[in-house]
Write a protein that holds these residues in place. Structure first.
Motif, PDB file in Angstrom:
ATOM      1  N   VAL A  68      15.450  27.946  13.164  1.00 12.59           N
ATOM      2  CA  VAL A  68      14.500  27.041  12.503  1.00 12.59           C
ATOM      3  C   VAL A  68      13.510  26.602  13.571  1.00 12.59           C
ATOM      4  N   PHE A  69      12.252  26.960  13.400  1.00 12.32           N
ATOM      5  CA  PHE A  69      11.230  26.650  14.400  1.00 12.32           C
ATOM      6  C   PHE A  69      10.686  25.237  14.229  1.00 12.32           C
ATOM      7  N   ASP A  70      10.467  24.848  12.965  1.00 15.25           N
ATOM      8  CA  ASP A  70       9.946  23.520  12.654  1.00 15.25           C
ATOM      9  C   ASP A  70      10.271  23.225  11.198  1.00 15.25           C
ATOM     10  N   GLY A  71       9.557  22.295  10.592  1.00 17.81           N
ATOM     11  CA  GLY A  71       9.906  21.895   9.240  1.00 17.81           C
ATOM     12  C   GLY A  71       9.480  22.828   8.135  1.00 17.81           C
ATOM     13  N   ASP A  72       8.783  23.926   8.478  1.00 17.15           N
ATOM     14  CA  ASP A  72       8.386  24.870   7.431  1.00 17.15           C
ATOM     15  C   ASP A  72       8.369  26.327   7.886  1.00 17.15           C
ATOM     16  N   THR A  73       8.977  26.620   9.025  1.00 14.82           N
ATOM     17  CA  THR A  73       9.003  27.994   9.542  1.00 14.82           C
ATOM     18  C   THR A  73      10.386  28.344  10.060  1.00 14.82           C
ATOM     19  N   VAL A  74      10.928  29.459   9.590  1.00 11.81           N
ATOM     20  CA  VAL A  74      12.270  29.876   9.999  1.00 11.81           C
ATOM     21  C   VAL A  74      12.291  31.375  10.242  1.00 11.81           C
ATOM     22  N   GLN A  75      13.358  31.828  10.850  1.00 12.85           N
ATOM     23  CA  GLN A  75      13.583  33.262  11.028  1.00 12.85           C
ATOM     24  C   GLN A  75      14.883  33.643  10.336  1.00 12.85           C
ATOM     25  N   VAL A  76      14.871  34.795   9.672  1.00  8.91           N
ATOM     26  CA  VAL A  76      16.062  35.248   8.959  1.00  8.91           C
ATOM     27  C   VAL A  76      16.377  36.689   9.327  1.00  8.91           C
ATOM     28  N   LEU A  81      17.063  43.924   8.707  1.00  6.62           N
ATOM     29  CA  LEU A  81      15.692  43.409   8.733  1.00  6.62           C
ATOM     30  C   LEU A  81      15.668  42.083   9.471  1.00  6.62           C
ATOM     31  N   GLU A  82      14.526  41.788  10.065  1.00  7.61           N
ATOM     32  CA  GLU A  82      14.320  40.496  10.706  1.00  7.61           C
ATOM     33  C   GLU A  82      12.942  39.992  10.312  1.00  7.61           C
ATOM     34  N   PHE A  83      12.887  38.773   9.784  1.00 11.04           N
ATOM     35  CA  PHE A  83      11.620  38.231   9.303  1.00 11.04           C
ATOM     36  C   PHE A  83      11.398  36.828   9.841  1.00 11.04           C
ATOM     37  N   ARG A  84      10.121  36.514  10.026  1.00  9.69           N
ATOM     38  CA  ARG A  84       9.742  35.126  10.249  1.00  9.69           C
ATOM     39  C   ARG A  84       9.122  34.639   8.947  1.00  9.69           C
ATOM     40  N   ILE A  85       9.662  33.551   8.402  1.00 10.19           N
ATOM     41  CA  ILE A  85       9.248  33.040   7.102  1.00 10.19           C
ATOM     42  C   ILE A  85       8.418  31.773   7.253  1.00 10.19           C
ATOM     43  N   ARG A  86       7.267  31.761   6.617  1.00  5.25           N
ATOM     44  CA  ARG A  86       6.496  30.521   6.458  1.00  5.25           C
ATOM     45  C   ARG A  86       6.786  30.037   5.049  1.00  5.25           C
ATOM     46  N   MET A  87       7.412  28.876   4.932  1.00  6.60           N
ATOM     47  CA  MET A  87       7.827  28.362   3.635  1.00  6.60           C
ATOM     48  C   MET A  87       6.597  28.035   2.795  1.00  6.60           C
ATOM     49  N   VAL A  88       6.445  28.755   1.701  1.00 13.09           N
ATOM     50  CA  VAL A  88       5.248  28.677   0.888  1.00 13.09           C
ATOM     51  C   VAL A  88       5.138  27.334   0.172  1.00 13.09           C
ATOM     52  N   ALA A  89       3.920  26.892  -0.074  1.00 16.58           N
ATOM     53  CA  ALA A  89       3.584  25.704  -0.883  1.00 16.58           C
ATOM     54  C   ALA A  89       3.796  24.382  -0.172  1.00 16.58           C
ATOM     55  N   ILE A  90       4.336  24.396   1.050  1.00 22.93           N
ATOM     56  CA  ILE A  90       4.579  23.130   1.738  1.00 22.93           C
ATOM     57  C   ILE A  90       3.960  23.142   3.128  1.00 22.93           C
ATOM     58  N   ASP A  91       3.760  21.947   3.678  1.00 18.25           N
ATOM     59  CA  ASP A  91       3.221  21.791   5.021  1.00 18.25           C
ATOM     60  C   ASP A  91       3.948  20.615   5.664  1.00 18.25           C
ATOM     61  N   ALA A  92       4.759  20.904   6.669  1.00 23.94           N
ATOM     62  CA  ALA A  92       5.531  19.866   7.346  1.00 23.94           C
ATOM     63  C   ALA A  92       4.758  19.331   8.548  1.00 23.94           C
ATOM     64  N   PRO A  93       5.086  18.124   9.025  1.00 24.11           N
ATOM     65  CA  PRO A  93       4.406  17.576  10.202  1.00 24.11           C
ATOM     66  C   PRO A  93       4.500  18.532  11.389  1.00 24.11           C
ATOM     67  N   THR A 110      12.296  19.035  11.225  1.00 30.99           N
ATOM     68  CA  THR A 110      12.975  20.184  11.819  1.00 30.99           C
ATOM     69  C   THR A 110      14.483  20.012  11.774  1.00 30.99           C
ATOM     70  N   LYS A 111      14.948  18.820  12.112  1.00 35.04           N
ATOM     71  CA  LYS A 111      16.382  18.539  12.121  1.00 35.04           C
ATOM     72  C   LYS A 111      16.992  18.671  10.733  1.00 35.04           C
ATOM     73  N   VAL A 112      16.320  18.112   9.737  1.00 37.27           N
ATOM     74  CA  VAL A 112      16.840  18.173   8.368  1.00 37.27           C
ATOM     75  C   VAL A 112      16.873  19.614   7.865  1.00 37.27           C
ATOM     76  N   LEU A 113      15.816  20.384   8.159  1.00 33.48           N
ATOM     77  CA  LEU A 113      15.794  21.779   7.718  1.00 33.48           C
ATOM     78  C   LEU A 113      16.930  22.556   8.372  1.00 33.48           C
ATOM     79  N   ARG A 114      17.202  22.282   9.640  1.00 36.58           N
ATOM     80  CA  ARG A 114      18.343  22.933  10.306  1.00 36.58           C
ATOM     81  C   ARG A 114      19.650  22.583   9.598  1.00 36.58           C
ATOM     82  N   GLN A 115      19.807  21.335   9.257  1.00 36.17           N
ATOM     83  CA  GLN A 115      21.033  20.909   8.583  1.00 36.17           C
ATOM     84  C   GLN A 115      21.189  21.598   7.226  1.00 36.17           C
ATOM     85  N   LEU A 116      20.071  21.848   6.568  1.00 36.84           N
ATOM     86  CA  LEU A 116      20.111  22.449   5.237  1.00 36.84           C
ATOM     87  C   LEU A 116      20.443  23.937   5.264  1.00 36.84           C
ATOM     88  N   ILE A 117      19.884  24.680   6.251  1.00 37.76           N
ATOM     89  CA  ILE A 117      20.004  26.145   6.156  1.00 37.76           C
ATOM     90  C   ILE A 117      20.341  26.879   7.447  1.00 37.76           C
TER      91      ILE A 117
END
Length: 205
Positions: A68-76, A81-93, A110-117
């Motif tokens: 988890v890079f920040d509140g709206d960008t992650v890697q999976v 396959l390996e992808f970097r995902i920009r979470m669509v429709a949202i913009d985090a601080p 960022t912390k909450v997103l890490r806890q979630l996924i």
């Protein structure tokens, strides 16, 4: 070889590159092993863009969130396959990177997103490719829309740029309105709040 990988390779061989839906690439290493990525390519490797049929198959697979890079960008990662995902429709601080102080609530998001996924299996719903060669997607974990959850918790706002035509923005707008009324998360700043879009203009990289 797993059926999913056979499908990826077969479609790569028979479909046109011009049908590509998003910037996902394939290359073969010196051992004859085929790799897939949209994050980076080995120096000197000639990549082939993956056609839409393969990209669509990604929506049917499970992926593990590896970073988890920040509140709206992650890697999976998953299905080779390996992808970097920009979470669509949202913009985090904005976190500000390594050289600048980030926005209020950027670390919290960022912390909450890490806890979630972080480290969990997720499913993706793709909407093409955005800036920095990142796939735009909604992320689902245990039937929960994680993009929407971040807005509901006041840790992201609805993205203020152009949204994909096939994405329904209403749930996101309603969630943001509710979070504002509750003064949840970043909305507790009141008049001091700055949208990530405004902050980026004032703090160019």
């Amino acid at each position: 070889m797993r059926p999913a990988i056979q499908l990826l390779i077969t479609v790569l061989l028979v479909l046109s590159v011009s049908q590509a839906r998003c910037d996902v690439y394939s290359w073969v290493d010196e051992n004859g092993v085929r790799h897939f990525s949209n994050v980076s390519l080995p120096y000197g490797k000639k990549a082939t863009q993956i056609p839409e049929a393969v990209s669509a198959a990604i929506d049917q697979s499970n992926f593990k969130v590896t970073k988890v890079f920040d509140g709206d960008t992650v890697q999976v990662q998953g299905e080779d396959l390996e992808f970097r995902i920009r979470m669509v429709a949202i913009d985090a601080p904005e976190t500000g990177g390594s050289k600048k102080k980030g926005q209020p609530y950027s670390q919290k998001a960022t912390k909450v997103l890490r806890q979630l996924i972080q480290g969990k299996k997720v499913r993706l719903k793709q909407y093409g490719t955005g800036g920095y060669n990142r796939i735009l997607a909604e992320i689902f974990s245990q039937g929960r829309n994680i993009n929407l959850t971040m807005v509901q918790q006041g840790l992201a706002e609805v993205y203020r740029g152009r949204l994909p035509k096939n994405l329904d923005p209403d749930p996101y707008k309603k969630a943001e309105t509710d979070a504002r009324h509750r003064m949840a998360g970043m909305w507790s700043q009141g008049k001091a709040y700055k949208s990530p879009k405004t902050w980026r203009k004032e703090n160019p990289r």
